[in-house]
Structures are given as structure tokens and as C-alpha cells.
Design an enzyme around this catalytic site. Structure first.
Site, short mmCIF file in Angstrom:
data_model
loop_
_atom_site.label_atom_id
_atom_site.label_comp_id
_atom_site.label_asym_id
_atom_site.label_seq_id
_atom_site.Cartn_x
_atom_site.Cartn_y
_atom_site.Cartn_z
N THR A 77 2.40 0.68 -7.70
CA THR A 77 1.22 0.99 -8.54
C THR A 77 0.30 1.95 -7.78
O THR A 77 -0.75 1.56 -7.28
CB THR A 77 0.46 -0.29 -8.90
OG1 THR A 77 0.24 -1.05 -7.69
CG2 THR A 77 1.23 -1.15 -9.87
N ARG A 108 1.46 -10.46 -0.85
CA ARG A 108 0.44 -10.46 0.21
C ARG A 108 1.07 -10.19 1.58
O ARG A 108 0.55 -10.61 2.61
CB ARG A 108 -0.28 -11.82 0.26
CG ARG A 108 -0.93 -12.23 -1.03
CD ARG A 108 -1.54 -13.61 -0.91
NE ARG A 108 -2.87 -13.57 -0.31
CZ ARG A 108 -3.51 -14.67 0.12
NH1 ARG A 108 -2.91 -15.85 0.02
NH2 ARG A 108 -4.73 -14.59 0.64
N ASP A 150 17.22 -1.72 -9.92
CA ASP A 150 16.51 -0.54 -9.40
C ASP A 150 17.02 0.70 -10.11
O ASP A 150 18.16 0.71 -10.59
CB ASP A 150 16.70 -0.41 -7.88
CG ASP A 150 15.57 0.42 -7.26
OD1 ASP A 150 14.65 -0.18 -6.67
OD2 ASP A 150 15.59 1.65 -7.41
N LYS A 176 -6.41 -10.70 -5.00
CA LYS A 176 -5.61 -9.75 -4.21
C LYS A 176 -6.44 -8.52 -3.87
O LYS A 176 -6.50 -8.07 -2.72
CB LYS A 176 -4.36 -9.36 -5.00
CG LYS A 176 -3.61 -8.16 -4.48
CD LYS A 176 -2.99 -8.38 -3.12
CE LYS A 176 -2.42 -7.08 -2.58
NZ LYS A 176 -1.56 -7.28 -1.41
N ILE A 217 8.70 -4.36 -1.12
CA ILE A 217 8.38 -5.75 -1.48
C ILE A 217 9.55 -6.38 -2.23
O ILE A 217 9.96 -7.50 -1.96
CB ILE A 217 7.10 -5.79 -2.35
CG1 ILE A 217 5.89 -5.28 -1.56
CG2 ILE A 217 6.86 -7.20 -2.90
CD1 ILE A 217 5.51 -6.13 -0.35
N ARG A 235 -6.62 6.40 17.75
CA ARG A 235 -6.29 5.00 17.44
C ARG A 235 -6.66 4.08 18.60
O ARG A 235 -6.25 2.93 18.64
CB ARG A 235 -4.81 4.87 17.10
CG ARG A 235 -4.44 5.38 15.73
CD ARG A 235 -5.04 4.50 14.66
NE ARG A 235 -4.63 4.93 13.32
CZ ARG A 235 -5.31 4.60 12.21
NH1 ARG A 235 -6.43 3.92 12.32
NH2 ARG A 235 -4.92 4.99 11.03
N CYS A 241 -1.42 0.82 -0.10
CA CYS A 241 -2.26 -0.27 -0.60
C CYS A 241 -3.75 0.06 -0.54
O CYS A 241 -4.35 0.39 -1.55
CB CYS A 241 -1.97 -1.55 0.19
SG CYS A 241 -0.24 -1.84 0.46
N1 SAJ Z 1 -6.66 0.23 9.80
C1 SAJ Z 1 -7.77 0.70 10.51
N2 SAJ Z 1 -8.54 -0.22 11.18
C2 SAJ Z 1 -8.27 -1.56 11.18
C3 SAJ Z 1 -7.12 -2.02 10.43
C4 SAJ Z 1 -6.33 -1.10 9.76
O1 SAJ Z 1 -8.07 1.89 10.54
O2 SAJ Z 1 -8.98 -2.32 11.82
C5 SAJ Z 1 -5.81 1.19 9.06
C6 SAJ Z 1 -4.33 1.14 9.44
O3 SAJ Z 1 -4.06 1.93 10.56
C7 SAJ Z 1 -3.67 1.69 8.18
C8 SAJ Z 1 -4.56 1.16 7.08
O4 SAJ Z 1 -5.81 0.82 7.69
O5 SAJ Z 1 -3.67 3.10 8.16
C9 SAJ Z 1 -4.00 -0.08 6.37
O6 SAJ Z 1 -3.60 -0.95 7.35
P1 SAJ Z 1 -3.26 -2.50 7.03
O7 SAJ Z 1 -3.05 -3.20 8.30
O8 SAJ Z 1 -4.24 -3.04 6.10
O9 SAJ Z 1 -1.85 -2.40 6.36
P2 SAJ Z 1 -1.22 -2.35 4.92
O10 SAJ Z 1 -1.97 -1.46 4.04
O11 SAJ Z 1 0.21 -2.05 5.17
O12 SAJ Z 1 -1.30 -3.86 4.40
C10 SAJ Z 1 -2.37 -4.34 3.65
C11 SAJ Z 1 -2.54 -5.80 4.06
N3 SAJ Z 1 -3.75 -6.32 3.46
C12 SAJ Z 1 -4.56 -7.13 4.19
O13 SAJ Z 1 -4.34 -7.41 5.34
C13 SAJ Z 1 -5.77 -7.64 3.47
C14 SAJ Z 1 -1.31 -6.59 3.62
O14 SAJ Z 1 -1.50 -7.95 3.89
C15 SAJ Z 1 -1.10 -6.39 2.12
O15 SAJ Z 1 -0.01 -7.11 1.65
C16 SAJ Z 1 -0.88 -4.93 1.88
O16 SAJ Z 1 -2.07 -4.23 2.25
C17 SAJ Z 1 -0.59 -4.72 0.40
O17 SAJ Z 1 0.59 -4.56 0.09
O18 SAJ Z 1 -1.51 -4.82 -0.41
#
Ligand code: SAJ
Length: 455
Positions: free
Chosen positions: A106, A175, A49, A228, A30, A433, A282
Site C-alpha cells: 500500500t 507488525r 502472486d 497500526k 510480509i 548514521r 512503511c
Molecule cells: N530511523 C531513524 N532513526 C531511528 C529509527 C529509525 O532515522 O531512531 C530510520 C531508519 O533508518 C529507516 C526508517 O527510519 O530509514 C524506518 O526504520 P524502522 O526501523 O522503523 O523500520 P521499518 O520501516 O522497516 O519498520 C517499521 C517498524 N515499525 C515500528 O517499529 C513502529 C516495523 O515494526 C513495522 O512492521 C514496519 O514499519 C511496517 O511494516 O509497518
């Protein structure tokens, strides 16, 4: 109400003239994009950093992150133009900064309690050098109240100055979707809540002007942080519901993906998909920020906690499906060569933080399988204790089972007949998947299993 030294009205002009100084604490997934984006907008950005190699790479105009489209060019140009630099020296970065942005990780401890140690360390460092009239912005994801009750007091005790009076403290949680960060940084509105509206305004104008995004002003940092967490936990809980449907529908002979696609024809149905589990820095962590606050206040968030348990159970369910499919192919896990197709926690990124694939690999090894990895993001590289194969063909030779653990784009056009020629047929194919159609896998001669699919 103290007026902010940098009057919001003046910010656009000062930015254009390169008169705004920004410090970014933490040049991770980020922090580095944030630093590069503000440098592109004309700010003079110093990234701090603790990692010497990241500082040297950045100052050489190189970008350590390889899977964020557009970032490498921004870093190169920012350094070449003199708007972006990296340093190990906190005073050098913070002392003259008008805005200091905290972008440190975090995670959670083994105990699942939030680990705010990096935020505390950053706050202590900033507190020593913070400039009167400047604004401290927390982009790291934290529980509601952590900015007010943890960061603020540390800054005050280190600086001897008052939050909201001598300097501003604002939450503006990141976000951005890892893998799409530069695009998200220009398009996803930012939720901004400060201690005092003047500091909120200045920060909102900075993000609107520099990044071209809409700013959603909220009443205080705890509200911004609650928002958030709400959006991430909303996702985690809905994924858990999809996983629960998958576990149920497998028993009922119903194809969960067919069901979700059908439901998605209705305007108010937001599709989430079942799979091998939820990974990344996250979602698997964020729930515990609220769960720990809930436990402290005696109000246990049962649904959020249950969702974590369901999502954390999915890797073991994938192992059950692997065992079933191998048995159908007349084999056992013990002694079988199993190819993990993808280990990254989500598609098209190079990141295995809390990836569900790790638990599956550990279990399969314990059960006596020979596990190989092919992940297009880790060709020939060490990952999760194994060396990634350089090609799927190399991994597929003599394989008894294939497991899709990450929906990388490369796996969408799979040549299943080619795979079956290389494999030790009859072999098993577990799509955790839901990337490939079950019928095409069966047609290619594999014993098929999919999460939430009919065998
Ligand atoms: N996943 C599923 N099924 C789904 C969607 C995702 O199993 O339908 C899995 C993914 O494969 C992955 C995990 O969930 O293993 C998280 O996937 P993600 O697409 O939520 O990706 P992150 O964790 O990289 O990003 C999330 C996002 N949050 C939201 O969309 C609400 C991103 O926008 C945030 O900025 C990020 O968390 C964060 O940094 O908090």
C-alpha cells in the site's frame, strides 16, 4: 449471530491435523514469511502472486528474499512437506480457503495520496471465489475505515454475499520489522479487529495457535488499523523530533547522540536517533493514510505532517554537511569522488524503497560529484542507477569523501586508518548514521561531519 463454520475451539485440532486451508495474497516481504509460518504450523497454504518468477522460485523450494533469517529453510521445508505451494491461479488459491490473508503493498502516489489499488484488486479477485463461512484477513497497512468502507463493499459486490454474515472480514495489520520478520512473527502480539466478535475470535485463535503470539482483540477493523498507524507514526514523529534536535544542537555545539544517550537513562525516555532521513515502504508512506483521512474530514494532522517535512528535509541536510566537510578538506563537491557507504533504507537488509540515500545521490550528481556506492547487500549489483562496488577497499581508492548512509553492521568495525591510506587525503568523512566516533575519524585525518554532532 452466525456461528463461524470453523469453531474457534476446533481450530487448534484442525490445524494439527492439517485440515485448515489458508490462502495468502501477495508473496512479498510480509506475504511469503506469513505463508511459510502458517505452513510450518500445519496449515495447507496456497500463496497467490502475480509474479511468475516468485511463484516458480517458491514452488522450487527457493526463497527470493535473501535477508530474512530462517525464512529460506521454512520455504524449502514447507514445499517439501507439501504444506506450502505458490500459484498464479486465484481460484486455485482462494476457492477452498478457510482463511484468506491479504498481504499486498500500500504505497503512496507522487501526490502523497494512498495507493490502495493493490488492495482493491486483491479484494475483487477474492470476492469472485470467496467460500461461504471463510474469513478474509487484511494484513496490509491501510487507513482506518478502508477495510469497512472499501474492501467490504468490493467483496460483497463480487461475491453477492454479506460481510459478517456469510463470511468474515478482519484487520490484523502486520507488525514485523523487515530484517527480523521471522523472529517478530513469533513474538510481537497481533492486533485483531473484525466485523463481528465471532470472526475476530476465530482469527485470534488461528494466530495464537499457529504463530504462538498473543492476540490483542479490538472492537473493529478501523481500530486495528488506527493502532497500526499510531505505532508507526509515533515512531516517525519521534524520529522527526530527534532530527530537529540534531539541527538545533549542531548550531549550539552540542552532541545530540551524547544528549540522547544521557536522556535514555530515564525510564520514560524512548530514544530515537537523528540521521540522513527516514526510508522504507512503511514510515514515509503511512503518515499520508491519516493525513488524507484528516484532510477529508477537515481535521489537518499538523504534527504528523510537519514530522514528514522534517524527516524529508534530512537528505538535503546531509548534502550540506558533505559540502562543509569537503570545503574543510580544501575541496568542493564538484569533481570530488564521493563514496556512499550503504544505500539500503536501514541496516542489514536488502531494500532501497524510499531510501533517503537516493535523494543524496541525485543531489551530489547534480552538483558535479562522481558518486560510488559500496553496500554489503549490493556487492557488484546495479542499485539506484549505479553498480555497487565489490569491496569497500575498491570504492575507497582515490576517494575524496565517505558518507555513511546506512548503519550496516559491517561499518561498525571500520579501519579508518586503512581508509585514509586508500583515500585522496585530505578527505572528508560524513557519518549520517552516527556509526563511528567523531574523535576516531578526526584522528585518522579526515574532515568530519555527523548529523547532530559537533564538527
Ligand atoms: N530511523 C531513524 N532513526 C531511528 C529509527 C529509525 O532515522 O531512531 C530510520 C531508519 O533508518 C529507516 C526508517 O527510519 O530509514 C524506518 O526504520 P524502522 O526501523 O522503523 O523500520 P521499518 O520501516 O522497516 O519498520 C517499521 C517498524 N515499525 C515500528 O517499529 C513502529 C516495523 O515494526 C513495522 O512492521 C514496519 O514499519 C511496517 O511494516 O509497518
Amino acid at each position: 449471530m452466525p456461528r463461524h463454520p470453523l469453531d474457534p475451539e476446533e481450530i487448534p485440532t484442525l490445524l494439527r491435523r492439517g485440515k485448515i486451508r489458508i490462502a495468502v495474497i501477495g508473496l512479498g516481504r510480509i506475504g511469503l514469511p506469513t505463508a511459510a509460518a502458517f505452513a510450518k504450523a500445519g496449515a495447507s497454504v496456497a500463496g497467490l502472486d502475480v509474479k511468475k518468477d516468485i511463484v516458480e522460485e517458491t514452488n522450487a523450494g527457493r526463497c527470493w528474499l535473501t535477508d530474512e533469517l530462517g525464512l529460506a529453510d521454512l520455504v524449502r521445508d514447507g514445499v517439501r512437506l507439501g504444506n506450502l505451494r505458490a500459484t498464479l491461479d486465484a481460484e486455485d488459491a482462494v476457492a477452498r480457503a478457510d482463511f484468506t490473508i491479504i498481504c499486498v503493498p500500500t504505497p503512496v502516489y507522487e501526490t502523497k495520496n494512498p495507493d490502495y489499488s493493490a488492495v482493491q484488486k486483491a479484494s475483487r479477485t477474492i470476492g469472485k471465489y470467496v467460500k461461504k463461512g471463510s474469513v478474509i484477513i487484511v494484513e496490509s497497512t491501510v487507513g482506518p475505515g478502508i477495510v469497512e468502507n472499501m474492501v467490504g463493499p468490493i467483496l460483497e459486490s463480487e461475491s453477492g454475499m454479506k460481510v459478517g454474515k456469510d463470511f468474515g472480514l478482519v484487520a490484523c495489520p502486520e507488525r514485523s520489522d523487515p530484517g527480523n520478520i521471522m523472529q517478530n512473527m513469533k513474538s510481537v502480539p497481533r492486533i485483531i479487529g473484525g466485523i463481528g466478535p465471532a470472526w475476530t475470535d476465530a482469527t485470534a485463535v488461528l494466530y495464537e495457535t499457529a504463530l504462538g503470539v498473543k492476540a490483542v482483540r479490538v472492537s473493529d477493523p478501523r481500530t486495528a488499523n488506527a493502532a497500526k498507524l499510531t505505532e508507526n507514526l509515533f515512531r516517525d514523529v519521534n524520529i522527526a523530533l530527534a532530527n530537529e534536535f540534531a539541527l538545533l544542537f549542531e548550531e549550539l555545539g552540542v552532541d545530540t547522540i551524547e544528549v540522547i544517550k544521557a536522556c535514555a537513562s530515564k525510564y520514560n525516555f524512548m530514544p530515537h536517533y537523528p540521521g540522513i532521513g527516514v526510508g522504507g515502504p512503511c514510515l514515509p508512506a503511512n503518515s499520508y493514510y491519516l493525513i488524507s483521512e484528516g484532510i477529508k474530514s477537515g481535521n489537518i494532522p499538523y504534527l504528523i505532517r510537519m514530522a514528514r517535512e522534517i524527516n524529508d528535509r534530512m537528505p538535503d541536510h546531509a548534502v550540506e554537511l558533505i559540502e562543509e566537510a569537503l570545503n574543510e578538506a580544501g575541496k568542493t563537491v564538484r569533481g570530488s569522488k564521493i563514496v556512499m557507504m550503504g544505500v539500503a533504507y536501514k541496516p542489514n537488509i536488502k531494500d532501497v524503497q524510499l531510501t533517503p540515500a537516493e535523494r543524496v545521490i541525485t543531489r551530489l550528481k547534480e552538483m558535479g560529484a562522481k558518486v560510488e556506492i559500496y553496500d554489503p547487500m549490493y556487492k557488484g549489483e546495479e542499485v539506484l542507477g549505479l553498480r555497487g562496488k565489490r569491496s569497500l577497499e575498491a570504492a575507497a581508492r582515490g576517494a575524496d569523501c565517505f558518507v555513511i548512509a546506512t548503519a550496516h553492521d559491517e561499518f561498525k568495525g571500520l579501519d579508518l586508518d586503512e581508509l585514509s591510506k586508500l583515500a585522496n587525503m585530505r578527505a572528508a568523512f560524513v557519518d549520517a548514521r552516527n556509526v563511528v566516533s567523531p574523535t576516531s575519524v578526526v584522528r585518522a585525518g579526515f574532515a568530519y561531519r555527523g548529523v547532530g554532532r559537533k564538527p
